[in-house]
Design a protein around this motif. Structure first.
Motif, PDB file in Angstrom:
ATOM      1  N   CYS A  12       0.864  -1.168   0.000  1.00  0.00           N
ATOM      2  CA  CYS A  12       0.000   0.000   0.000  1.00  0.00           C
ATOM      3  C   CYS A  12       0.908   1.228   0.000  1.00  0.00           C
ATOM      4  O   CYS A  12       2.124   1.101  -0.011  1.00  0.00           O
ATOM      5  CB  CYS A  12      -0.914   0.015   1.230  1.00  0.00           C
ATOM      6  N   PHE A  75     -14.335   3.606  -4.044  1.00  0.00           N
ATOM      7  CA  PHE A  75     -13.115   3.035  -3.501  1.00  0.00           C
ATOM      8  C   PHE A  75     -12.153   4.133  -3.084  1.00  0.00           C
ATOM      9  O   PHE A  75     -12.284   5.279  -3.480  1.00  0.00           O
ATOM     10  CB  PHE A  75     -12.451   2.066  -4.489  1.00  0.00           C
ATOM     11  N   ILE A  76     -11.174   3.726  -2.277  1.00  0.00           N
ATOM     12  CA  ILE A  76     -10.115   4.607  -1.794  1.00  0.00           C
ATOM     13  C   ILE A  76      -8.822   4.113  -2.438  1.00  0.00           C
ATOM     14  O   ILE A  76      -8.561   2.909  -2.453  1.00  0.00           O
ATOM     15  CB  ILE A  76      -9.997   4.523  -0.256  1.00  0.00           C
ATOM     16  N   THR A  77      -8.007   5.022  -2.942  1.00  0.00           N
ATOM     17  CA  THR A  77      -6.775   4.596  -3.614  1.00  0.00           C
ATOM     18  C   THR A  77      -5.671   4.266  -2.605  1.00  0.00           C
ATOM     19  O   THR A  77      -5.759   4.603  -1.433  1.00  0.00           O
ATOM     20  CB  THR A  77      -6.262   5.694  -4.558  1.00  0.00           C
ATOM     21  N   ASP A  78      -4.636   3.608  -3.104  1.00  0.00           N
ATOM     22  CA  ASP A  78      -3.408   3.299  -2.349  1.00  0.00           C
ATOM     23  C   ASP A  78      -3.620   2.400  -1.140  1.00  0.00           C
ATOM     24  O   ASP A  78      -2.910   2.499  -0.147  1.00  0.00           O
ATOM     25  CB  ASP A  78      -2.696   4.588  -1.910  1.00  0.00           C
ATOM     26  N   GLN A  79      -4.578   1.503  -1.215  1.00  0.00           N
ATOM     27  CA  GLN A  79      -4.831   0.543  -0.152  1.00  0.00           C
ATOM     28  C   GLN A  79      -4.250  -0.821  -0.547  1.00  0.00           C
ATOM     29  O   GLN A  79      -4.050  -1.096  -1.723  1.00  0.00           O
ATOM     30  CB  GLN A  79      -6.338   0.405   0.097  1.00  0.00           C
ATOM     31  N   TYR A  99      -9.532  -6.034  -2.477  1.00  0.00           N
ATOM     32  CA  TYR A  99      -8.873  -4.735  -2.395  1.00  0.00           C
ATOM     33  C   TYR A  99      -9.481  -3.967  -1.228  1.00  0.00           C
ATOM     34  O   TYR A  99     -10.687  -3.741  -1.186  1.00  0.00           O
ATOM     35  CB  TYR A  99      -9.045  -3.966  -3.704  1.00  0.00           C
ATOM     36  N   GLY A 101      -9.441  -0.991  -0.444  1.00  0.00           N
ATOM     37  CA  GLY A 101      -9.994   0.323  -0.761  1.00  0.00           C
ATOM     38  C   GLY A 101     -11.429   0.264  -1.238  1.00  0.00           C
ATOM     39  O   GLY A 101     -12.105   1.284  -1.317  1.00  0.00           O
TER      40      GLY A 101
END
Length: 125
Positions: A12, A75-79, A99, A101
């Motif tokens: 991440c 969704f949330i990025t960089d997870q 994932y 995110g």
């Protein structure tokens, strides 16, 4: 009964643990720690028949074979992701790339993944 279970934690944008671990139905564990984990590198050990049974019961109770992973569009990025692969003794293999995110309606898949880790990885520390 499962033939093997593999769980992989991905990177991440931060200090998420990165490793993969696999266990077969005889209790043989292969672990490879990459970053932000208790032990780096390749390690092998064996878990008890009791723990193998716990894993099999967990898979059955959760219903992994029929579980449908349906994240929302948000969704949330960089997870990180947790990729769980199970090969069953009937030859069927199922993999879920979860994932973290993704917005999920419930967190039962996350709880399932953590239970697998507790059963398998407890002996590493």
């Amino acid at each position: 009964m499962f033939e093997y279970i593999k769980l992989q934690r991905t990177m991440c944008f931060g200090t998420c643990p990165v490793y993969s671990v696999a266990v077969d139905n005889k209790g043989n564990v292969n672990y490879y720690g990459e970053m932000f984990v208790y032990k780096i590198g390749e390690h092998h050990w064996k878990i008890s028949k009791k723990k193998v049974k716990q894993l099999n019961d967990l898979i059955e109770e959760f219903g992994f074979k029929s579980f449908i992973y349906e994240p929302e569009n948000e969704f949330i990025t960089d997870q990180p992701s947790c990729i769980t692969t199970i090969k069953y003794s009937d030859g069927e293999t199922k993999e879920i790339d979860h994932y973290y995110g993704h917005v999920l309606i419930d967190d039962s898949l996350t709880a399932f993944e953590k239970k697998i880790e507790r059963i398998i990885i407890t002996d590493l520390q």
